[in-house]
Design an enzyme around this catalytic site. Sequence first.
Site, mmCIF file in Angstrom:
data_model
loop_
_atom_site.group_PDB
_atom_site.id
_atom_site.type_symbol
_atom_site.label_atom_id
_atom_site.label_comp_id
_atom_site.label_asym_id
_atom_site.label_seq_id
_atom_site.Cartn_x
_atom_site.Cartn_y
_atom_site.Cartn_z
ATOM 1 N N ASP A 297 0.875 -1.177 0.000
ATOM 2 C CA ASP A 297 0.000 0.000 0.000
ATOM 3 C C ASP A 297 0.910 1.224 0.000
ATOM 4 O O ASP A 297 1.989 1.163 -0.568
ATOM 5 C CB ASP A 297 -0.953 -0.044 1.202
ATOM 6 N N HIS A 331 1.433 2.042 -3.266
ATOM 7 C CA HIS A 331 0.375 2.840 -3.898
ATOM 8 C C HIS A 331 0.830 4.275 -4.111
ATOM 9 O O HIS A 331 0.417 4.931 -5.057
ATOM 10 C CB HIS A 331 -0.899 2.803 -3.051
#
Length: 556
Positions: A297, A331
Site C-alpha cells: 500500500d 500505492h
Amino acid sequence: MKHFPKGLRHIKTALTGLILSFTTIAMAQNQSLPIIQQVKFKNDTTSIASYGAKADGVFLNTQAINKTIAAVSQKGGGVVLIPSGLWLTGPIELKSNVNLHLKRDAILQFTADFNQYKLVEGNWEGQPAWRNQSPISGANLENIAITGTGIIDGNGGAWRMVKRDKLTETQWNKLVASGGQVRADGKMWYPSAKTVKGANTKNAGVIQPGKTAADYEDIKDYLRPNLVVLTNCKRILLEGVTFQNSPAWNLHPLLCQDLTLRNLQVKNPWYAQNGDGVDVESCKNVLIEGSTFDVGDDGICIKSGRDEAGRKRGVPTENVIVRNNIVYHAHGGFVIGSEMSGGAKNIWVYDCSFIGTDIGLRFKTTRGRGGIVENIYINNINMIDIPGEAILFDMYYAALDPVPLAGEKREAIKTVTVPVTEATPQFRNFVIKDVVANGAEKAIFFRGLPEMNIKNISLENVTIQSKKGIEIIEASGISLKNVNVITEDTNPVVHIQNGNNININNLQYKNGAELLFDINGDKTKGVKISGTDTSKAKKASNISEGVVKNALEISK
C-alpha cells in the site's frame, strides 16, 4: 541538503496568489529544519537467551523476551539482544529506556497462532477500534529503540485476505489449497470464517459504548494488527532493521514525539491488503532517512486521524523531514492522507527516489475529513515507471487502488457543491521543485472541491515523460514554472476546468502537439501563460462555451 530550501518550523501563510510561492521559498531559505531529539542508552547488554529463550523456530519465546525487556527497563535501561537464530514469539511489549537490538542473522518471527494475540482497544485508520494486539507495541514510553541489522517478520500471510486478480493462477491455486474460504464470486480469499464475517460487517471493530472485547470475538481474525504500534511515546529510534510481512501496516507511530527512522528495510508483498510501509499519525518532530520501502500500500505516509474522531483529537503531524529514501512498489511514494483530519504542516521531503510506485507524490482526502494540510516543501525527487500519476492532488479519494485492475470499471465523479463546514478538508501552500519522472500514465493531476479548491501550489523545474499531460480541476493560485511534459497524448497537453489564478511560465511540450490548452468551466479565470512557445502546437487553445471572456491570456 544540496539545492534544497531550508525550512521553517512555523509559517504564517497570510499570502495569496502567486506571491505565496515566492515568499514561502524566501522565508524557507532563512530558517532551520526542525531538531529531532535522539535516544541514549546505558551500555549494559542482556541477551534474551539468559531468560530462557530458544532459537529453534518452535519454542514460543513471548514470555522470555518480555521478561528480559521488563528486567532491563527496571534496572534503568540498556540493550536487549536478539542473538543469531530464528526466534518464534507472540506479542512483545516495549519498555522505557530499552534498545531491542537484533544481530545480523537474527530473525524474530511472530506466531501464526491468533490465540496469542488478545483483542485490545487501539486505533485503525484514524479511528478508535478494537484490534488484535500488535506483534510489537509500546505506550507512554520514553527513550526506546529497535536497532540492528536483523529481520522482524510479522507472519502477515496468516492474517491477510488476498484479491485473486493480484496473483498468478499458480499462486492463487496454492493459496486456495492451503485452506481458508473463497468469496462467492471467486475474487477474494479469506484465511478464516471469522475473517469473512468481519469483512461483511459494517464498521467492524469500531469501539461502541457498552461493548467489550468479547462482543468482537466472532470477527477477531478480521481485526488485523499493525506490526509495530507506538503510542504517545517520546524519543524513539528505529534503525537498520528489516520490518517485513506485516498483517496490516508495518510501522505505526501514533501521537509520538522526536521519532527517527533510519536505514530501514520495510517490505511486504505487493498484493498485501493495507500493507503500508510507515504511517506517521499525529506526531511531532520526525526524521525518516536512508530507508527503503517495497510494500503493498502507501510507502511513506502522513496521517492525523479520520473524520470527526481525528478533528476531535486535533493533533496534526508536524515538523517532519523525509530524505534520502527509496520507495519501490507502493500505492504512493510519499503520501499525505487520506486520514488527515487533524491536519499536517511543516514537512520537508527531498532527495528521494520512487521506482514503480503506483503514484509518485500522492496527496489525497475527501469530504468529511476536515483538516488542513499546509506548508509542504518537496525537492529533488526522481521517479521511473509510475503506472498512475507522477504528482497527484485529489480531494475525491474513494478508498480504491490508485490503478484499476484489469476489467475494473469505475464511475466518473459527479461534481456537486456543498456548504463549507469543519468537515471540509483543505490542501494549500505546497512548494515542489526539481522533479524528474521517466514514465507515468499522467504527469500532474489536481482535483479540488468546488467549495474548497486546492490552493497555492508552486511547481518549478519539473520534467515528466508520460502518456497524458496536466489536468487542473477546481484549483486556484497554481504556479507552473519551467515544467516540461513529454506526452504521448497531446490532445490536450494541459486541461483546466474551473481554475482560478493559474500562472504557467516556460512550459515545454512535445513538438506538433494537437492542442496545447483546453479551457472550460464557468469559474475559470485568470489563466496566464508566459514564456511559452505556443507555435509548436497545431492548436494553441480551445476555450469551451461558458468560459468567461479573457479567462486565458497568452503573452511572450
